[in-house]
Design a protein around this motif. Structure first.
Motif, PDB file in Angstrom:
ATOM      1  N   UNK A  12       0.787  -1.228   0.000  1.00  0.00           N
ATOM      2  CA  UNK A  12       0.000   0.000   0.000  1.00  0.00           C
ATOM      3  C   UNK A  12       0.820   1.279   0.000  1.00  0.00           C
ATOM      4  N   UNK A  13       2.096   1.180  -0.321  1.00  0.00           N
ATOM      5  CA  UNK A  13       2.913   2.390  -0.456  1.00  0.00           C
ATOM      6  C   UNK A  13       3.687   2.319  -1.772  1.00  0.00           C
ATOM      7  N   UNK A  14       4.245   3.460  -2.193  1.00  0.00           N
ATOM      8  CA  UNK A  14       4.997   3.503  -3.437  1.00  0.00           C
ATOM      9  C   UNK A  14       6.201   2.566  -3.300  1.00  0.00           C
ATOM     10  N   UNK A  15       6.336   1.672  -4.258  1.00  0.00           N
ATOM     11  CA  UNK A  15       7.429   0.704  -4.247  1.00  0.00           C
ATOM     12  C   UNK A  15       8.765   1.433  -4.372  1.00  0.00           C
ATOM     13  N   UNK A  16       9.787   0.929  -3.691  1.00  0.00           N
ATOM     14  CA  UNK A  16      11.091   1.602  -3.684  1.00  0.00           C
ATOM     15  C   UNK A  16      11.693   1.748  -5.073  1.00  0.00           C
ATOM     16  N   UNK A  17      11.416   0.834  -5.982  1.00  0.00           N
ATOM     17  CA  UNK A  17      11.980   0.961  -7.330  1.00  0.00           C
ATOM     18  C   UNK A  17      11.405   2.154  -8.079  1.00  0.00           C
ATOM     19  N   UNK A  56      15.680   6.133   1.528  1.00  0.00           N
ATOM     20  CA  UNK A  56      14.239   6.267   1.699  1.00  0.00           C
ATOM     21  C   UNK A  56      13.963   6.736   3.125  1.00  0.00           C
ATOM     22  N   UNK A  57      13.375   7.902   3.262  1.00  0.00           N
ATOM     23  CA  UNK A  57      13.150   8.492   4.580  1.00  0.00           C
ATOM     24  C   UNK A  57      11.702   8.402   5.038  1.00  0.00           C
ATOM     25  N   UNK A  58      10.764   8.466   4.099  1.00  0.00           N
ATOM     26  CA  UNK A  58       9.324   8.400   4.390  1.00  0.00           C
ATOM     27  C   UNK A  58       8.633   7.596   3.302  1.00  0.00           C
ATOM     28  N   UNK A  59       7.489   7.033   3.639  1.00  0.00           N
ATOM     29  CA  UNK A  59       6.699   6.321   2.642  1.00  0.00           C
ATOM     30  C   UNK A  59       5.843   7.316   1.860  1.00  0.00           C
ATOM     31  N   UNK A  60       5.631   7.003   0.614  1.00  0.00           N
ATOM     32  CA  UNK A  60       4.688   7.751  -0.218  1.00  0.00           C
ATOM     33  C   UNK A  60       3.490   6.861  -0.485  1.00  0.00           C
ATOM     34  N   UNK A  61       2.317   7.494  -0.542  1.00  0.00           N
ATOM     35  CA  UNK A  61       1.093   6.777  -0.864  1.00  0.00           C
ATOM     36  C   UNK A  61       0.288   7.584  -1.873  1.00  0.00           C
ATOM     37  N   UNK A  86      13.365  14.311  -3.027  1.00  0.00           N
ATOM     38  CA  UNK A  86      11.949  14.095  -3.297  1.00  0.00           C
ATOM     39  C   UNK A  86      11.139  14.510  -2.083  1.00  0.00           C
ATOM     40  N   UNK A  87      10.072  15.256  -2.352  1.00  0.00           N
ATOM     41  CA  UNK A  87       9.153  15.711  -1.310  1.00  0.00           C
ATOM     42  C   UNK A  87       7.731  15.585  -1.831  1.00  0.00           C
ATOM     43  N   UNK A  88       6.777  15.415  -0.945  1.00  0.00           N
ATOM     44  CA  UNK A  88       5.382  15.520  -1.345  1.00  0.00           C
ATOM     45  C   UNK A  88       5.091  16.986  -1.588  1.00  0.00           C
ATOM     46  N   UNK A  89       4.351  17.274  -2.631  1.00  0.00           N
ATOM     47  CA  UNK A  89       4.042  18.671  -2.964  1.00  0.00           C
ATOM     48  C   UNK A  89       3.223  19.336  -1.866  1.00  0.00           C
ATOM     49  N   UNK A  90       2.381  18.576  -1.171  1.00  0.00           N
ATOM     50  CA  UNK A  90       1.543  19.157  -0.116  1.00  0.00           C
ATOM     51  C   UNK A  90       2.257  19.248   1.237  1.00  0.00           C
ATOM     52  N   UNK A  91       3.491  18.735   1.321  1.00  0.00           N
ATOM     53  CA  UNK A  91       4.300  18.831   2.539  1.00  0.00           C
ATOM     54  C   UNK A  91       5.741  19.141   2.151  1.00  0.00           C
ATOM     55  N   UNK A  92       5.980  20.323   1.573  1.00  0.00           N
ATOM     56  CA  UNK A  92       7.320  20.625   1.044  1.00  0.00           C
ATOM     57  C   UNK A  92       8.426  20.658   2.093  1.00  0.00           C
ATOM     58  N   UNK A  93       8.066  20.784   3.342  1.00  0.00           N
ATOM     59  CA  UNK A  93       9.082  20.836   4.386  1.00  0.00           C
ATOM     60  C   UNK A  93       9.599  19.452   4.777  1.00  0.00           C
ATOM     61  N   UNK A  94       8.932  18.395   4.305  1.00  0.00           N
ATOM     62  CA  UNK A  94       9.298  17.026   4.680  1.00  0.00           C
ATOM     63  C   UNK A  94      10.050  16.352   3.529  1.00  0.00           C
TER      64      UNK A  94
END
Length: 125
Positions: A12-17, A56-61, A86-94
């Motif tokens: 349920x998260x973005x695969x590391x590849x 890899x520091x955080x999971x993406x979903x 790489x950052x989530x666009x809605x959480x640019x500080x993370x």
């Protein structure tokens, strides 16, 4: 870039590849922006990735968008180091992941590294 449903795996998260695919897309967009395709066609030389790494520091979903930024590092005789964030666009500080890739300029037929052409080097500085 959008996170696609198909980027996720059975956990349920973005695969590391897929993180490497995100990094690849940014690198390709950058190389296209340098307009070096004519250099490759006329000389039979161009870029090849010799290594890539990712922490890899955080999971993406899904759903969401990512912001992937690339910077150019040290230039060598025939190579250039690149770095990625790489950052989530809605959480640019993370920071979600960070990585890099080494690009080597090669003669495709000989399969050997050659010096970065001065015109290409000038674009990378």
């Amino acid at each position: 870039m959008p996170i696609r449903w198909g980027d996720m795996d059975a956990f349920g998260h973005v695969n590391n590849t897929v993180y490497f695919r995100y990094m690849e897309q940014v690198r390709i967009s950058w190389l296209e922006s340098l307009d070096i395709a004519s250099e490759e066609t006329s000389t039979g030389e161009g870029p090849v990735i010799i290594n890539a790494n990712m922490t890899f520091l955080r999971q993406l979903r899904y759903p969401g968008d990512i912001d992937c930024r690339m910077s150019v590092g040290a230039l060598g005789r025939s190579s250039v180091d690149t770095r990625f964030e790489l950052r989530r666009a809605d959480m640019p500080e993370v920071l979600v992941a960070e990585g890099g890739a080494k690009i080597v300029w090669v003669n495709y037929k000989a399969e050997k590294s050659v010096p970065l052409p001065e015109a290409v080097r000038a674009l990378m500085v």
